[in-house]
Design a protein around this motif. Structure first.
Motif, mmCIF file in Angstrom:
data_model
loop_
_atom_site.group_PDB
_atom_site.id
_atom_site.type_symbol
_atom_site.label_atom_id
_atom_site.label_comp_id
_atom_site.label_asym_id
_atom_site.label_seq_id
_atom_site.Cartn_x
_atom_site.Cartn_y
_atom_site.Cartn_z
ATOM 1 N N ASP A 175 0.891 63.106 -75.629
ATOM 2 C CA ASP A 175 1.085 61.633 -74.930
ATOM 3 C C ASP A 175 0.699 62.189 -73.571
ATOM 4 O O ASP A 175 1.548 63.143 -72.776
ATOM 5 N N SER A 198 -1.755 55.303 -70.092
ATOM 6 C CA SER A 198 -1.245 54.097 -69.711
ATOM 7 C C SER A 198 -1.905 53.690 -68.543
ATOM 8 O O SER A 198 -2.111 54.249 -67.601
ATOM 9 N N LYS A 201 0.883 53.480 -64.906
ATOM 10 C CA LYS A 201 1.123 54.901 -64.256
ATOM 11 C C LYS A 201 0.178 55.387 -63.453
ATOM 12 O O LYS A 201 0.245 56.226 -62.914
#
Ligand SMILES: *Cc1c(COP(=O)(O)O)cnc(C)c1O
Length: 351
Positions: A175, A198, A201
């Motif tokens: 992740d 993501s 972020k």
């Protein structure tokens, strides 16, 4: 919001990213799967975006699967591997300080009969590669350990996990929501099979992210969303062109440096009686601070009316101490005196 210091929870969409997204929201709205000229224009733009994101991590464009964010990417990697073993079940290794979306996915899999080992970190939040190695069983199919911890900023030795995984013929997922664009990542050098990222972020929009899938065309990964064959059949749903363009623009415009000097912040903070958690291998823009007393917290809060988090944004809803802080050995009392101050992220040049 010039008192906002919660960038690890979310960043604003930068002006440059917003400008790039805008035309795809109304003017060029055609479905990228459509065979006509407007559809092809959108699908070409998506392909270019895929290349930008792939380049950032040393991957091939065909290995980037767009999702709604890192939570979905984490779900797809972990369930997508586990669901290949629905009958005989398998064993997964992760850590006890993953993001809640990983921990809750693993908890769900345990209820279905899968086995999960949660490696405990040391006091600095570091996961030991040796502990990971010791946890390997005959039926271990996946190791899933994050790159940078979202509460502490601790940088995990992911290439060592990757090496262990490859030696044992196990898949490795990381992740990278907190490290993507901030640290150098090369999926080949680091032996990464799956990587989650993501948009929000890195000054991109919310609701977009991706999962890097090694050799995605031949991947056995089981999709979570069955649909019209988009994203190599690994993730159904009309591709959100504006969000994808926004994600790629966020990568392209990701800053080398930001206005807020990390040193100035550190000096400012250490006027109060406090300690920083997370050890030495830590992202400079995430400062996890335990104050010595409630008086120190109050003084700090009066002096600085900052928007910050206690633990992470996801833990803020519940009143229990953050699982990350309790797992690195902080008492309930210490956890209550602990805050995360996260500054605008930028690209770190580390050789
Ligand atoms: C923010 C974050 C996520 C969730 O990402 P979304 O795109 O909001 O789903 C997952 N893991 C980590 C480490 C994060 O910081």
């Amino acid at each position: 919001m010039n008192n906002y210091y919660d960038y690890a929870a979310s960043t604003p969409v930068s002006d440059a990213v917003f400008k790039k997204m805008f035309p795809w929201l109304n003017e060029s709205f055609a479905n990228p799967s459509a065979a006509h000229v407007e559809g092809i224009k959108a699908s070409d733009a998506i392909q270019e975006a895929r290349e930008v994101i792939a380049d950032e991590i040393g991957a091939m464009p065909s290995e980037i699967i767009f999702t709604s964010g890192a939570s979905e990417a984490n779900n797809l990697a972990i369930k997508g591997v586990a669901f290949q073993f629905l009958n005989e079940k398998c064993h997964i290794i992760t850590s006890s300080i993953e993001h809640k979306c990983v921990l809750n996915t693993c908890d769900f899999l345990e209820k279905l009969g899968f086995e999960v080992t949660y490696i405990q970190p040391n006091r600095d939040g570091l996961i030991s590669p040796n502990e990971v190695k010791k946890a390997i069983q005959e039926n271990t199919k996946l190791i899933s350990i994050h790159h940078v911890n979202n509460e502490l900023g601790t940088i995990q030795p992911i290439s060592e996990f990757g090496e262990i995984a490859i030696e044992h013929g196990i898949l490795f997922h990381t992740d990278a929501a907190q490290s993507f664009c901030k640290l150098n990542i090369d999926v080949d050098d680091m032996d990464i099979d799956f990587l989650s990222l993501s948009g929000h972020k890195i000054y991109g929009p919310k609701g977009i992210g991706a999962l890097y899938v090694r050799d995605a065309r031949d991947s056995e990964l089981v999709p979570l969303i069955h649909g019209g064959g988009q994203e190599l059949g690994l993730r159904g749903g009309t591709s959100p062109t504006p969000l994808i363009i926004g994600l790629a623009a966020a990568v392209q415009y990701f800053p080398e440096n930001t206005a807020d000097s990390v040193e100035v912040f550190q000096d400012k903070l250490f006027q109060y009686s406090c300690v920083r958690n997370g050890g030495n291998e830590v992202l400079p823009t995430i400062l996890n601070i335990t104050f010595s007393s409630l008086e120190d917290v109050k003084k700090f809060k009066v002096d600085n009316e900052w928007l910050i988090s206690q633990g992470s944004a996801c833990n803020a809803m519940s009143n229990v101490a953050s699982h990350v802080l309790s797992n690195i050995g902080l008492s309930e009392e210490e956890a209550r005196l602990t805050y995360r101050i996260s500054l605008p992220p930028f690209r770190l040049i580390i050789d």
